[in-house]
Enzyme design. Structure first.
Site, PDB file in Angstrom:
ATOM      1  N   PRO A  90      77.913  47.472  27.326  1.00 58.16           N
ATOM      2  CA  PRO A  90      78.210  47.676  28.761  1.00 58.16           C
ATOM      3  C   PRO A  90      78.956  48.716  29.026  1.00 58.16           C
ATOM      4  O   PRO A  90      79.059  49.113  29.954  1.00 58.16           O
ATOM      5  CB  PRO A  90      78.603  46.693  29.178  1.00 58.16           C
ATOM      6  CG  PRO A  90      78.093  45.148  28.079  1.00 58.16           C
ATOM      7  CD  PRO A  90      78.275  46.037  26.889  1.00 58.16           C
ATOM      8  N   GLU A 117      79.135  36.764  23.514  1.00 61.71           N
ATOM      9  CA  GLU A 117      80.371  37.624  24.247  1.00 61.71           C
ATOM     10  C   GLU A 117      80.552  38.845  23.631  1.00 61.71           C
ATOM     11  O   GLU A 117      81.435  39.553  24.270  1.00 61.71           O
ATOM     12  CB  GLU A 117      81.735  36.931  23.983  1.00 61.71           C
ATOM     13  CG  GLU A 117      81.526  35.097  24.832  1.00 61.71           C
ATOM     14  CD  GLU A 117      81.685  35.796  26.391  1.00 61.71           C
ATOM     15  OE1 GLU A 117      82.105  36.605  26.812  1.00 61.71           O
ATOM     16  OE2 GLU A 117      80.804  34.943  26.989  1.00 61.71           O
ATOM     17  N   ARG A 155      58.666  58.581  23.294  1.00 66.27           N
ATOM     18  CA  ARG A 155      58.019  59.210  24.132  1.00 66.27           C
ATOM     19  C   ARG A 155      58.145  60.783  24.237  1.00 66.27           C
ATOM     20  O   ARG A 155      57.118  61.490  24.504  1.00 66.27           O
ATOM     21  CB  ARG A 155      58.315  58.989  25.715  1.00 66.27           C
ATOM     22  CG  ARG A 155      57.845  57.378  26.138  1.00 66.27           C
ATOM     23  CD  ARG A 155      58.115  57.059  27.401  1.00 66.27           C
ATOM     24  NE  ARG A 155      57.768  57.967  28.406  1.00 66.27           N
ATOM     25  CZ  ARG A 155      56.351  58.050  29.017  1.00 66.27           C
ATOM     26  NH1 ARG A 155      55.722  56.883  28.926  1.00 66.27           N
ATOM     27  NH2 ARG A 155      55.961  58.825  29.828  1.00 66.27           N
ATOM     28  N   ASP A 169      56.646  64.329  33.853  1.00 63.58           N
ATOM     29  CA  ASP A 169      57.647  63.074  34.180  1.00 63.58           C
ATOM     30  C   ASP A 169      58.400  63.313  34.980  1.00 63.58           C
ATOM     31  O   ASP A 169      59.231  64.447  34.848  1.00 63.58           O
ATOM     32  CB  ASP A 169      57.771  62.238  32.973  1.00 63.58           C
ATOM     33  CG  ASP A 169      56.801  61.455  32.405  1.00 63.58           C
ATOM     34  OD1 ASP A 169      55.743  61.145  33.283  1.00 63.58           O
ATOM     35  OD2 ASP A 169      56.713  60.960  31.331  1.00 63.58           O
TER      36      ASP A 169
HETATM   37  N1  SAH Z   1      81.183  40.177  27.421  1.00 68.41           N
HETATM   38  C1  SAH Z   1      80.776  41.125  27.320  1.00 68.41           C
HETATM   39  C2  SAH Z   1      79.357  41.128  27.588  1.00 68.41           C
HETATM   40  C3  SAH Z   1      78.484  40.677  26.459  1.00 68.41           C
HETATM   41  S1  SAH Z   1      76.617  40.754  26.818  1.00 68.41           S
HETATM   42  C4  SAH Z   1      81.447  42.198  28.626  1.00 68.41           C
HETATM   43  O1  SAH Z   1      81.771  41.538  29.365  1.00 68.41           O
HETATM   44  O2  SAH Z   1      81.245  43.318  28.495  1.00 68.41           O
HETATM   45  C5  SAH Z   1      76.323  40.621  25.008  1.00 68.41           C
HETATM   46  C6  SAH Z   1      75.779  42.019  24.241  1.00 68.41           C
HETATM   47  O3  SAH Z   1      74.517  42.395  24.872  1.00 68.41           O
HETATM   48  C7  SAH Z   1      76.555  42.943  24.374  1.00 68.41           C
HETATM   49  O4  SAH Z   1      77.546  43.193  23.174  1.00 68.41           O
HETATM   50  C8  SAH Z   1      75.627  44.230  24.263  1.00 68.41           C
HETATM   51  O5  SAH Z   1      75.182  44.455  22.954  1.00 68.41           O
HETATM   52  C9  SAH Z   1      74.479  43.830  24.982  1.00 68.41           C
HETATM   53  N2  SAH Z   1      74.491  44.082  26.508  1.00 68.41           N
HETATM   54  C10 SAH Z   1      74.453  43.595  27.752  1.00 68.41           C
HETATM   55  N3  SAH Z   1      74.679  44.435  28.735  1.00 68.41           N
HETATM   56  C11 SAH Z   1      74.288  45.583  28.105  1.00 68.41           C
HETATM   57  C12 SAH Z   1      74.184  46.767  28.906  1.00 68.41           C
HETATM   58  N4  SAH Z   1      73.923  46.708  30.328  1.00 68.41           N
HETATM   59  N5  SAH Z   1      73.913  47.832  28.103  1.00 68.41           N
HETATM   60  C13 SAH Z   1      73.798  47.771  26.782  1.00 68.41           C
HETATM   61  N6  SAH Z   1      74.145  46.404  26.112  1.00 68.41           N
HETATM   62  C14 SAH Z   1      74.161  45.644  26.919  1.00 68.41           C
END
Ligand code: SAH
Length: 247
Positions: A90, A117, A155, A169
């Site tokens: 994220p 997490e 794609r 697109d």
């Molecule tokens: N505790 C972390 C979130 C972990 S979510 C925080 O607050 O930042 C668990 C996993 O899901 C992450 O390690 C990532 O690989 C994936 N993930 C969750 N949301 C994502 C997003 N918006 N984009 C990419 N990967 C994501």
């Protein structure tokens, strides 16, 4: 293009990559997708992939060693010249069409899916080349983000879709797609625009360009900053503005 995905849930990928456009492209060998179960790279008897966070707190963190082992094993077997190790995260750069185009120039991508997490920070710091997010929200794991990224890149691979449909697109050239209609011509009293059934190719082309510009101006004006406007586009924008003034 080859994709190597490291995940705790390999089966999540089956439905997406075994049907429709992705399934056909895979059958034609236009891309390769290898999915690895992170558990297969553990060195402990219980195949543990996660552990409690140092310092306390709720939730589990993916251990660095299985992730490292899996990446090393992939690199030993398949690493190509133009390759990147990417963590789904994220806090990564937010994915978009431009990034899909850039990544489609690689030979190989190794995608690491976090879960719970997230992953031990040392993976971020010392193992990966890049981190990518698919938007400002949190999912349970990196599987859906990895699928989104792979599908959008596949794609763009020549032969996966007709070239013309990729090029028209949305986002391909910093503009949204024009509106599309199909039969019936009259649905519940809502008519298809006359020009589309007129048989005048030039009129259809101009109408589509006008509509694409119009909806981009309304929905995503920011995109137009990157569009190289032709003389025709500039005229179309003047016409759209004049129409708005009249309304
Ligand atoms: N505790 C972390 C979130 C972990 S979510 C925080 O607050 O930042 C668990 C996993 O899901 C992450 O390690 C990532 O690989 C994936 N993930 C969750 N949301 C994502 C997003 N918006 N984009 C990419 N990967 C994501």
């Amino acid at each position: 293009m080859e994709f190597d995905v490291i995940t705790l849930f390999p089966h999540m990928f089956d439905p997406v990559f075994n049907c429709s456009v992705m399934g056909r492209a895979r059958e034609k060998d236009l891309f390769k997708l290898r999915i690895y179960n992170l558990r297969d790279f553990t060195e402990n008897r219980h195949k543990t992939v996660d552990d409690y966070p140092f310092g306390g707190g709720r939730g589990m963190v993916l251990k660095p060693d299985p992730i490292w082992n899996s990446v090393e094993s992939i690199c030993n077997n398949f690493k190509t010249e133009k390759s990147k190790i990417i963590l789904m995260s994220p806090m990564g750069k937010v994915f978009n069409h431009t990034m899909a185009m850039e990544l489609s120039q690689l030979d190989q991508m190794i995608l690491i899916c976090g879960h719970y997490e997230g992953v031990d920070e040392r993976v971020r710091e010392y193992l990966v080349d890049d981190e990518i997010s698919i938007g400002d929200y949190i999912l349970s794991g990196g599987e859906l983000p990895a699928m989104v990224i792979i599908e959008s890149i596949v794609r763009l691979i020549p032969g996966v879709l007709p070239e013309e449909s990729v090029k028209t697109d949305s986002f391909y050239s910093s503009i949204l797609s024009f509106p599309q209609y199909t039969r019936p011509g009259n649905f519940k009293g809502y008519e298809v625009p006359q020009v589309l059934i007129s048989g005048h190719h030039e009129a259809v082309r101009k109408w589509r360009r006008t509509k694409a510009i119009e909806r981009t101006l309304v929905c995503r004006p920011d995109l137009l900053n990157n569009l190289e406007l032709t003389d025709e586009d500039k005229k179309i924008i003047v016409e759209i503005n004049e129409r708005q003034v009249l309304n």
